[in-house]
Design an enzyme around this catalytic site. Structure first.
Site, PDB file in Angstrom:
ATOM      1  N   LYS A  89       0.818  -1.228   0.000  1.00 44.23           N
ATOM      2  CA  LYS A  89       0.000   0.000   0.000  1.00 44.23           C
ATOM      3  C   LYS A  89       0.850   1.276   0.000  1.00 44.23           C
ATOM      4  O   LYS A  89       0.456   2.292  -0.558  1.00 44.23           O
ATOM      5  CB  LYS A  89      -0.937   0.008   1.213  1.00 44.23           C
ATOM      6  N   GLU A 111     -10.065   6.715   3.022  1.00 43.86           N
ATOM      7  CA  GLU A 111     -10.988   5.786   3.655  1.00 43.86           C
ATOM      8  C   GLU A 111     -10.200   4.512   3.916  1.00 43.86           C
ATOM      9  O   GLU A 111      -9.228   4.222   3.232  1.00 43.86           O
ATOM     10  CB  GLU A 111     -12.177   5.500   2.746  1.00 43.86           C
ATOM     11  N   SER A 377       1.862  -9.815  -0.878  1.00 37.30           N
ATOM     12  CA  SER A 377       1.478  -8.407  -0.720  1.00 37.30           C
ATOM     13  C   SER A 377       1.731  -7.819   0.660  1.00 37.30           C
ATOM     14  O   SER A 377       1.917  -6.613   0.798  1.00 37.30           O
ATOM     15  CB  SER A 377       0.003  -8.228  -1.097  1.00 37.30           C
TER      16      SER A 377
END
Ligand SMILES: *Cc1c(COP(=O)(O)O)cnc(C)c1O
Length: 393
Positions: A89, A111, A377
């Site tokens: 991310k 969000e 990930s």
């Protein structure tokens, strides 16, 4: 076949910007400037330097020897779990905060569902000294307490969304409302390849560093840039988009996305969007989503909060429709087994999301000479409570 977004913001029939009138100025400003900013010398310098010295890139491409022996093939892991803040991310939040600064914005909103994107956003806001507001469903604030505490310690304001089901969808609605009310000073950092154009394209480009590195790392380690297949888990689809990106035109590289089946695709507790979904509009773009016959969004479920989303980015809807990528699924039970397998065979505790990608290994045919890259990930720290509950240590 063209797998890139077109001028109007579409991947085939999917994508676009289905936004309320009042959001048009914000989106138009971003659309008009994002490519020029991303291609500017200043931007590239700062982005590359932060990815290297702050995030810790390049992330290693690791040959998993014991796993390869077990599956009688060659399995590599792309280690996004080793990035600062523990997942892919951060690649995107670094990129978007630099765009926000170039646009002269001083206030950042985001969000978050599980809190991983909120954490990565709060982190880059602290890094840049910008005000940060994270919208999170009240239910998620409750069940993701450790991430909420981290975001607050980083200086972010975490606001509970108390409408609807009080989860990710409701947090997204609140963030959009905030943006409409504060169009001048505020920038909205979206956390996956979802939302109105140009977000899916912009986020995919920031995450494409994953496959850019894979190419030279494979060349260095095995003497060829192309693997035979790439496997990645899919929530909104950003880590998969990044892992696929530079291979989209290489049709001999098989691309596999793995969705969260939850308790099973034949139950109501699932998040396997492509497997079960139909075309529709969610969060301002046309894609595939889980909905009832009369268009009500179905509540998704998965053991992994990061994959618990009823939609999927328009790029993936297009890759599915054209047959360029395949989408498989893994159940909660299968995912727990593969997380434990990776932990005990390679000494790596994966995030529950990433374990979905591992969980399809027993379901596909791997030849001895083939090379498969699995995009790992994120790391499992945030999921320890779930693991401990199931494994009973
Ligand atoms: C958020 C998250 C995902 C799912 O998001 P994508 O946009 O589909 O990548 C997957 N893995 C981890 C570790 C995450 O934090």
């Amino acid at each position: 076949m063209d797998y890139q977004v077109n001028r109007k913001g579409y991947y085939g029939e999917f994508g676009g910007a289905y936004i309320p009138e009042m959001m048009v100025p914000n989106i138009e400003e971003l659309e008009a400037r994002y490519m020029e900013i991303m291609h500017s010398y200043d931007f590239k310098q700062e982005f590359v330097s932060l990815l290297k010295n702050y995030v810790g890139r390049p992330s290693p491409l690791y040959f998993a020897k014991r796993l390869s022996e077990k599956y009688q093939s060659n399995i590599f892991l792309k280690r996004e779990d080793l990035n600062h803040t523990g997942s892919h991310k951060i690649n995107n939040t670094i990129g978007q905060i630099l765009v926000a600064k170039k646009l002269g914005k001083t206030r950042i909103i985001a969000e978050t569902g599980a809190g991983q994107h909120g954490l990565a956003t709060a982190t880059v806001c602290a890094l840049m000294g910008l005000k940060c507001i994270v919208y999170m469903g009240a239910v998620d604030v409750e069940r993701q307490a450790p991430n909420v505490k981290k975001m607050r310690m980083l200086g972010a304001e975490v606001i509970s969304a108390v409408s609807g089901n009080q989860t990710l969808k409701d947090a997204t609605n609140e963030a959009m409302r905030d943006w409409i009310n504060n169009p001048v000073d505020t920038y909205y950092i979206i956390g996956s390849v979802v939302g109105p154009h140009p977000y899916p394209d912009m986020v995919a480009r920031f995450q494409s560093v994953i496959s850019e590195e894979m190419r030279w790392q494979l060349e260095e380690q095995v003497g060829r840039e192309n693997p035979d297949r790439i496997i990645a888990c899919v929530g909104g689809g950003s880590n998969a988009a990044g892992a696929f990106y530079h291979y989209l035109d290489q049709e001999n590289v098989e691309l596999i996305g793995v969705e969260a089946a939850g308790k099973g695709v034949d139950t109501n507790e699932t998040a396997a969007t492509i497997t079960l979904g139909t075309p529709g509009v969610l969060h301002s773009s046309r894609s595939i989503l889980m909905q009832t016959d009369d268009g009500q969004i179905t509540e998704p479920y998965s053991i992994s909060a990061g994959l618990d989303y009823p939609g999927i980015g328009p790029l993936h809807a297009h890759l599915f429709k054209t047959g360029r990528a395949k989408y498989l699924w893994a159940t909660d039970a299968e995912v727990l087994d593969s997380a434990l397998e990776l932990t005990q065979m390679e000494g790596i505790i994966p995030a529950l999301e990433s374990a979905h990608a591992l969980a399809v290994l027993p379901k596909i045919k791997l030849r001895p000479e083939e090379i498969t890259v699995i995009n790992l990930s994120g790391r499992g720290d945030k999921d320890m409570e779930t693991y401990l509950k199931h494994f009973g240590y």
